[in-house]
Design an enzyme around this catalytic site. Structure first.
Site: not given
Ligand code: IMO
Ligand code: MG
Length: 430
Positions: A13, A16, A40-42, A223, A330
């Protein structure tokens, strides 16, 4: 530079999607190489907000080819929903979306298994996104997985699905969940395979051709580095390699193809789900970041935990991923805080450490060592030049930059596309 990797340096988050969308304007191809619909890419364009889970963030830019590489775990139902949703909003992906035939498929039973395993972990649950990520990667490595190419072949699908469901159904029952109907799963899988067929391709060969032809390729990490299965806060991580380390295995491009690595960091830190977070602030400052920064998960709607910038985590990402430059996101959210803290090291039992520890037990013992800097009150969202920032904001950026040891080349001061400060020398701009 023709091959650039963008990845998150924290717990996800970082922003990206926003940066990939900017660079996509100067790219021919955008590629996802790991993770799945847990992302979740916004991207915000004017009054339009797009949240992408599986589609690369180049989807919003007309003319850009989008590739879902072989290292991604693909939930075909979610992917096709995303394609449909964009179509409704007049963004057509026909002819500019390729899904790797080697990518592994997430079936509904992977999502149920994700929930079952979390339930069985009890107090030690990870707080996953329930998107089936861990179980799908586990099947890949135990060699029980099915690839996108297999969706087109009933004779390939049937025996593997039946074998997998026999053992998975036992675990589901144990966790108090409904077992899965194998025939229904098979029928659904074949039907979704037919819908996905127009997009299925040998992306390994295609990407290598594009690379050799000198096309501008942008690799979009999902991630973040502190969630990396090897370098992150294990076991509170995701199940893939989130940095540039995931590019070779996840695309089939030679690792040396990557010429430039851009790390994305938020000016503070957030994390969703359980696990260590040494700089977490559960007081008014963390509340300020959460509310002003709208820190709610784009995938799960969960409230994100908030805290101070952690240079130990960022430096480890820089050190192990060969980061050339960073985008600091941010910064505008910090306006209004009297003092800002930056964690420069951890202490365990009075001993200083500069590298994230190996075990969850040691992570829990880490106490942050802080440097405190003065804050500012001004609204930054209209500022486009570094020199126009309040002097406290400039000092904060320079301090964080020195802590990371690599230049900050972009500062985001708002979610909308145009709200950023470009720090690159004029010659390096497009
Ligand atoms: P973006 O790409 C933030 C976190 C989950 C959990 C851990 C494992 O939007 O940055 P999983 O479902 O992958 O097995 O969960 O990783 N997590 C993320 N946290 N942004 C993400 O993606 C995430 N994808 C997984 O909350 O702690
Ligand atoms: Mg996210």
């Amino acid at each position: 530079m023709s091959v650039t990797c963008v990845f998150g340096m924290q717990w996800g988050d970082e922003g990206k999607g926003r940066i990939v969308d900017l660079i996509a304007a100067e790219s021919d191809v955008v590629v996802r190489y790991q993770g799945g619909a847990n992302a979740g890419h916004t991207v915000i364009v004017g009054d339009q907000k797009y949240v992408l889970h599986l589609l690369p963030s180049g989807a919003i830019r007309p003319g850009v080819l989008n590739v879902i590489g072989n290292g991604v775990v693909v939930d075909p139902w979610t992917l096709l929903d995303e394609v449909e949703e964009l179509k409704r909003r007049d963004i057509d992906l026909s002819g500019r979306l390729l899904v790797s035939d080697r990518a592994h498929v997430i079936f509904p039973y992977h999502k149920l298994m994700d929930r079952a395993l979390e339930a069985l972990r009890g107090d030690a649950s990870i707080g996953t996104t329930s998107r089936g990520i861990g179980p799908a990667y586990a099947d890949k490595y135990t060699r029980d997985g099915l690839r996108v190419a297999d969706l087109l072949r009933a004779e390939e699908l049937r025996p593997t699905l039946l074998r997998n469901l026999t053992s998975r159904n036992e675990i589901l029952r144990k966790a108090g969940l409904e077992p899965i109907d194998p025939q229904q799963t098979l029928d659904d899988a074949l039907a979704v395979g037919r819908r996905l067929e127009p997009y299925i391709a040998d992306t390994v060969t295609k990407l290598n051709e594009l690379w050799r032809a000198g096309k501008r390729i942008l690799l979009e990490g999902a991630q973040g580095f502190a969630l990396d299965v090897d370098q992150g806060s294990y076991p509170y991580v995701t199940s893939s390699s989130c940095g540039v380390n995931g590019v070779g295995p996840g695309t089939g491009l030679p690792p040396k193809a990557v010429q430039r690595v851009l790390g994305i960091v938020k000016a503070y830190t957030t994390r969703v789900g359980a696990g260590p977070f040494p700089t977490e602030d559960v007081g008014p400052a963390g509340e300020h970041m959460g509310v002003r920064g709208k820190e709610v998960g784009a995938t799960t709607g969960r409230k994100r935990r908030c805290g101070w910038f952690d240079a130990v985590v960022a430096r480890h990402a820089v050190r192990t991923q060969g980061v050339d430059a960073t985008a600091l996101m941010k910064l505008d959210i910090l306006s209004g805080l009297d003092r800002l803290k930056v964690c420069t090291a951890y202490e365990i039992d009075g001993r200083r450490i500069d590298v994230p520890p190996a075990s969850a037990a040691h992570w829990r013992m880490c106490r942050p060592v802080y440097e405190s800097l003065p804050g500012w009150r001004e609204d930054l969202s209209g500022i486009r030049r570094f020199d126009d920032l309040p002097k406290e904001a400039r000092a904060y950026v320079r301090f964080v930059e020195a802590q990371m040891g690599v230049p900050v080349e972009t500062i985001s001061v708002g979610a909308e596309r145009a709200r950023f400060i470009d720090l690159r020398p004029a010659a390096a701009r497009a």
